[in-house]
Design a protein around this motif. Structure first.
Motif, short mmCIF file in Angstrom:
data_model
loop_
_atom_site.label_atom_id
_atom_site.label_comp_id
_atom_site.label_asym_id
_atom_site.label_seq_id
_atom_site.Cartn_x
_atom_site.Cartn_y
_atom_site.Cartn_z
N ARG A 1 -25.73 0.10 28.01
CA ARG A 1 -26.17 0.91 27.20
C ARG A 1 -25.05 1.08 26.01
O ARG A 1 -25.25 2.16 25.28
CB ARG A 1 -26.58 2.42 27.55
CG ARG A 1 -27.69 2.29 28.60
CD ARG A 1 -28.37 3.79 29.09
NE ARG A 1 -29.46 3.40 29.85
CZ ARG A 1 -30.09 4.58 30.64
NH1 ARG A 1 -29.38 5.78 30.43
NH2 ARG A 1 -31.06 4.55 31.31
N TRP B 1 -15.27 3.19 32.14
CA TRP B 1 -15.91 4.56 32.36
C TRP B 1 -17.06 4.75 31.52
O TRP B 1 -16.97 4.43 30.28
CB TRP B 1 -14.65 5.64 31.89
CG TRP B 1 -15.16 6.82 31.44
CD1 TRP B 1 -15.72 7.50 30.45
CD2 TRP B 1 -15.07 7.99 32.57
NE1 TRP B 1 -15.98 8.97 30.64
CE2 TRP B 1 -15.59 9.03 31.99
CE3 TRP B 1 -14.54 8.01 34.08
CZ2 TRP B 1 -15.66 10.27 32.73
CZ3 TRP B 1 -14.72 9.31 34.75
CH2 TRP B 1 -15.26 10.21 34.00
N LEU B 2 -18.11 4.90 31.95
CA LEU B 2 -19.62 5.02 31.27
C LEU B 2 -19.50 6.42 31.31
O LEU B 2 -19.58 7.58 32.00
CB LEU B 2 -20.55 4.50 32.13
CG LEU B 2 -20.60 2.88 32.54
CD1 LEU B 2 -21.91 2.80 33.19
CD2 LEU B 2 -20.28 2.16 31.19
N LYS B 3 -19.85 6.92 30.02
CA LYS B 3 -19.93 8.24 29.47
C LYS B 3 -20.61 9.19 30.27
O LYS B 3 -20.54 10.47 30.40
CB LYS B 3 -19.79 8.52 27.88
CG LYS B 3 -18.78 7.55 27.24
CD LYS B 3 -19.13 7.59 25.62
CE LYS B 3 -18.05 6.94 24.92
NZ LYS B 3 -18.28 6.88 23.60
N ASP B 4 -21.94 8.82 30.68
CA ASP B 4 -22.64 9.41 31.44
C ASP B 4 -22.80 9.10 32.90
O ASP B 4 -23.66 9.65 33.69
CB ASP B 4 -24.16 9.22 31.01
CG ASP B 4 -24.79 7.60 30.88
OD1 ASP B 4 -23.87 6.85 31.14
OD2 ASP B 4 -25.72 7.46 30.52
N ARG B 5 -21.98 8.20 33.60
CA ARG B 5 -21.97 7.90 34.76
C ARG B 5 -20.73 7.80 35.55
O ARG B 5 -20.30 7.36 36.77
CB ARG B 5 -22.91 6.48 35.07
CG ARG B 5 -24.15 6.57 34.52
CD ARG B 5 -24.80 5.22 34.94
NE ARG B 5 -24.96 5.13 36.45
CZ ARG B 5 -25.99 5.52 37.05
NH1 ARG B 5 -26.88 6.03 36.36
NH2 ARG B 5 -26.08 5.23 38.15
N GLU B 6 -19.47 8.26 34.96
CA GLU B 6 -17.99 8.26 35.35
C GLU B 6 -17.82 6.63 35.59
O GLU B 6 -18.29 5.65 34.73
CB GLU B 6 -17.98 8.97 36.67
CG GLU B 6 -18.41 10.47 36.50
CD GLU B 6 -18.23 11.44 37.56
OE1 GLU B 6 -17.80 10.74 38.62
OE2 GLU B 6 -18.32 12.79 37.27
N ASN C 1 -22.33 2.19 26.09
CA ASN C 1 -21.92 3.55 26.54
C ASN C 1 -20.71 3.66 27.18
O ASN C 1 -20.12 4.33 27.79
CB ASN C 1 -22.91 4.34 27.30
CG ASN C 1 -22.73 5.78 26.99
OD1 ASN C 1 -22.09 6.35 26.26
ND2 ASN C 1 -23.04 6.50 28.23
N TRP D 1 -25.30 -1.56 35.65
CA TRP D 1 -24.97 -0.88 34.59
C TRP D 1 -23.64 -1.46 33.94
O TRP D 1 -23.59 -1.29 32.70
CB TRP D 1 -24.50 0.41 35.04
CG TRP D 1 -25.48 1.49 35.48
CD1 TRP D 1 -26.17 1.69 36.55
CD2 TRP D 1 -26.40 2.07 34.65
NE1 TRP D 1 -27.39 2.46 36.73
CE2 TRP D 1 -27.57 2.92 35.43
CE3 TRP D 1 -26.50 2.77 33.18
CZ2 TRP D 1 -28.39 3.84 34.87
CZ3 TRP D 1 -27.48 3.34 32.59
CH2 TRP D 1 -28.23 3.80 33.62
#
Length: 205
Positions: A95, A138-143, A97, A71
């Motif tokens: 992604r 910090w990934l917006k959909d995975r913290e 993100n 990721w």
């Protein structure tokens, strides 16, 4: 290697090139220690994550090249790093993100936390910059996500930024990855043939 960053990531279109003596038809590719893909070609387009090597009769086995599908990945330029150079480390997410905060670590010690920045520039490089680096973002959909460690190795003094001296060959051990254990395929002799394809001060773009 294209693009010229290590470790490579599967979400880029990664192409590996095997170079050395002998003919293209004598080229054998390996993935994770096993014979892989169509043989007899000097270029390989990567479609799966793993560790790749090539072997060509007369040249031997290349250094391993790692391709990740994580990721979050920390990348360094796929070239030798010398004292006095400037090098940029970049933190990338799969992604696009990545949130506004990214941190860089050297030997598990935080170097800097950037807001709206994903790259860290080290200059001039010194021997003590060698070691293991990570980034956290910090990934917006995975913290919060932390990258796998990447080893940076800095060699010698760059003659272009110091007193001129006789040209010296680059060290043979500059690769960022250690060779894999012996592979079961025949005639694998360790030589570098795979085309690569890394604080006094830090600065962000």
């Amino acid at each position: 290697m294209e693009p010229p960053w290590m470790p490579a990531v599967l979400w880029d279109r990664v192409t590996l090139t095997c170079q050395g003596s002998g003919t293209t038809s004598a080229t054998t590719w390996y993935k994770d220690g096993q014979c892989w893909g169509q043989q007899g070609r000097d270029r390989l387009t990567v479609t799966e994550n793993g560790t790749y090597e090539c072997n060509r009769t007369g040249s031997g086995l290349s250094l391993p090249m790692r391709v990740l599908d994580d990721w979050l990945v920390l990348q360094v330029p796929a070239r030798p790093l010398l004292e006095g150079d400037t090098v940029t480390l970049r933190c990338r997410d799969q992604r696009n993100n990545l949130g506004p905060w990214v941190s860089f670590y050297h030997e598990e010690k935080q170097l800097v936390e950037l807001r709206n920045g994903t790259e860290l520039t080290l200059f001039p490089l010194k021997l003590h910059h060698s070691g293991r680096y990570r980034c956290k973002g910090w990934l917006k959909d995975r913290e919060w996500v932390v990258s796998a460690p990447v080893t940076v190795t800095v060699h010698g003094e760059n003659p272009t930024v110091s007193t001129p001296k006789s040209p010296q060959p680059l060290p043979k051990d500059w690769g960022l990855l250690s060779p894999l254990p012996p592979i079961s395929c025949p005639e694998l002799l360790p030589l570098q043939v795979l085309e690569s394809p890394p604080e006094p001060s830090f600065s962000s773009p």
